[in-house]
Design an enzyme around this catalytic site. Structure first.
Site, short mmCIF file in Angstrom:
data_model
loop_
_atom_site.label_atom_id
_atom_site.label_comp_id
_atom_site.label_asym_id
_atom_site.label_seq_id
_atom_site.Cartn_x
_atom_site.Cartn_y
_atom_site.Cartn_z
N GLY A 185 0.82 -1.20 0.00
CA GLY A 185 0.00 0.00 0.00
C GLY A 185 0.85 1.25 0.00
O GLY A 185 2.00 1.24 -0.46
N SER A 186 0.31 2.32 0.54
CA SER A 186 1.00 3.60 0.55
C SER A 186 2.12 3.60 1.58
O SER A 186 2.13 2.81 2.52
CB SER A 186 0.02 4.72 0.87
OG SER A 186 -0.43 4.62 2.22
N GLY A 246 2.32 1.95 5.29
CA GLY A 246 3.42 1.05 5.61
C GLY A 246 4.19 1.47 6.85
O GLY A 246 4.65 0.61 7.62
N GLU A 274 5.74 -3.50 0.89
CA GLU A 274 5.79 -3.12 -0.52
C GLU A 274 4.97 -1.84 -0.67
O GLU A 274 3.75 -1.87 -0.73
CB GLU A 274 5.22 -4.22 -1.41
CG GLU A 274 5.97 -5.54 -1.35
CD GLU A 274 7.33 -5.50 -2.01
OE1 GLU A 274 7.67 -4.45 -2.59
OE2 GLU A 274 8.04 -6.51 -1.96
N CYS A 284 2.03 0.39 -8.53
CA CYS A 284 3.18 0.90 -7.77
C CYS A 284 4.38 1.06 -8.68
O CYS A 284 5.29 1.83 -8.37
CB CYS A 284 3.49 -0.03 -6.60
SG CYS A 284 3.72 -1.75 -7.05
#
Length: 515
Positions: free
Chosen positions: A246-247, A251, A268, A302
């Site tokens: 995610g963002s 994270g 990630e 991403c």
């Protein structure tokens, strides 16, 4: 595929989930009995897909306890036997590829080809994991003590918590799950609350495989909910590994919570990916690499290309060619194979897209291809936007941030060293690329003095990672690695073993301790 050939109810029926208004438990998933529901809404046409019950506190405890119990049995299965279960899951995915790919496209908004490609990624990681199930190898080393043997081995961790994002609603879960399963772990999955139905479909597919193979209930668990479920996963000491996609903002919260209890986190997070377009670039390669990288999945990868760093000697020509390519893009229903770009995930994403454009213009950006929200027939959901291009300076504030939308920034460079410095001059470090036929430039880009990203490509774009390589990035991208190579080691605990097969007890480092 035409829109008229898409039948949502028929697809849901294929997965045995034609009614989502009541709680179900098939051994592969848990759903809440409480009143709170999550409604899935398609950005394609703005229609509701279905509602699922959110996981309650009571459901959470049941799910965790069942997974802990299942782990005690599952870890004792020989790894190749666990691999056989994963192989069968891959075979089932082959059978369901078309309807599952359609469902991914409809619920998330990516093109049908990308939806089918996501299911293919799941199939590919299953194939990889099956081979891996016979290769969970350690090392042997020579001991300094006589008649001693030393070696390393890997053991299952326990429960692996997976928090996945909406943009790849099923593939990234499978990257984690397939490896975790062959390693002997159980998997507890929290999908994005924006894509709960595709998650349910995957769990139904896996549930059939588990039941057929008498796999203990709790090996594959689904929990539905918003950020509060993610917080439960992050803080629960019974979950030794949390894999979160995610963002960067999300994270950091996960990493802090897991780190506070000394757990393991695999993160990630965001990307701000660039392609360097050299004066020695083959533009027949560079244009499609930049185009797909920037607009694929409507800029919601991403690994999306967000920056183009172009040599000043070809800047004008490249900008003209890219602009012409943008004019040929077809925007619309992603289930129609004639369209290139579908919608953003929701109206909040559209607002972020608009705000970014306003802010970067305020910084002095020059418009190359104008953006905007599309209206009218076919765009009723309000989530369709135009891919936009701006000329910027590398230091602009908005250029330092990731916006999950099809916004592309162009900038010039003079020397390859300058280009690499611009490429590295952002907080994120996921994917990078250089398009060049100059061997020296390519090798410099891949050297210690080159790209600081986890992924560095030559003569391909920033998107499209293969299963065989470890996937992940550096800096604010989180440092995690998933999928191929030796990423499997993160799902296991490492142990060093020493065996004394002699009759004496010599100590290491020559220490004497005589009685």
């Amino acid at each position: 595929m035409s829109q008229s050939s898409f039948d949502l109810q028929q697809i849901l029926k294929q997965f045995g989930i034609e009614s989502l208004n009541k709680s179900t438990s098939t051994g592969a998933e848990w759903f809440g009995e409480g009143a709170e529901k999550i409604t899935s809404w398609s950005p394609v046409d703005g229609k509701d897909i279905a509602s699922v019950h959110a996981t309650t506190d009571e459901d959470w405890e049941r799910a965790i306890n069942q997974s802990l119990q299942a782990f005690n049995e599952w870890r004792l299965w020989p790894s190749p036997r666990r691999g056989e279960v994963v192989r069968q899951f891959g075979e089932s995915l082959r059978q369901y590829k078309e309807p599952l790919g359609q469902l991914v496209s409809y619920e998330m908004g990516k093109s049908l080809q990308e939806g089918l490609g996501e299911v293919q990624e799941m199939i590919d990681i299953c194939d990889f994991a099956v081979g891996l199930s016979r290769q969970l190898h350690g090392l042997t080393m020579h001991s300094e003590r006589p008649q001693h043997r030393m070696y390393e081995q890997y053991h299952p961790l326990g429960i692996v918590g997976v928090i996945s994002a909406f943009n790849f609603p099923v593939a990234v879960w499978s990257w984690n799950a397939a490896l975790a399963w062959v390693c002997g772990d159980c998997v507890l999955w929290k999908p994005s609350e924006k894509t709960p139905v595709t998650a349910l479909a995957c769990q139904k597919i896996m549930g059939e495989v588990l039941k057929k193979n008498n796999v203990p209930e709790g090996v594959c668990v689904l929990v539905q909910g918003d950020y509060r479920i993610g917080e439960k996963i992050s803080h629960d000491r019974r979950i030794p590994l949390v894999s979160a996609t995610g963002s960067t903002r999300m994270g950091k919260k996960v990493g802090e919570a897991v780190g506070a209890r000394l757990g393991k986190s695999l993160l990630e997070l965001g990307g701000n990916n660039a392609i360097i377009i050299s004066q020695d670039a083959d533009l027949k390669v560079a244009i499609p690499a930049a185009l797909f990288g920037a607009v694929g999945t409507a800029g919601q990868r991403c690994t999306t290309t967000r920056r183009l760093i172009i040599h000043e000697s070809i800047y004008g020509e490249f900008k003209e060619r890219l602009t012409n390519a943008y004019q040929q893009l077809r925007l619309g229903n992603p289930l129609d194979s004639r369209n290139h770009v579908g919608p953003l995930i929701d109206k909040d994403a559209v607002s972020q897209y608009q705000n970014t454009i306003e802010k970067v213009k305020a910084e002095g950006a020059k418009t190359v291809v104008e953006g905007g929200v599309l209206e009218g027939a076919g765009y009723e959901s309000g989530c369709y936007v135009k891919p936009a291009i701006f000329e910027v300076e590398p230091h602009y504030e908005m250029v330092q941030h990731e916006t999950f939308a099809p916004i592309l920034y162009l900038m010039k460079y003079n020397t390859i060293q300058e280009a690499i410095a611009i490429q590295n001059g952002v907080p994120q470090g996921l994917s990078s690329s250089i398009i060049t036929n100059n061997l020296r430039e390519a090798e410099l880009f891949l050297s210690h003095a080159g790209s600081d990203c986890g992924i560095a490509n030559v003569n391909i774009g920033t998107s499209g990672a293969e299963i065989g390589g470890a996937f992940g990035g550096e800096k604010e991208t989180g440092g995690g690695r998933e999928s191929g190579s030796d990423a499997w080691k993160f799902y296991m605990r490492r142990q060093t073993n020493t065996i004394n097969y002699g009759s004496d007890l010599p100590l290491a480092q020559g220490i004497k301790f005589d009685l």
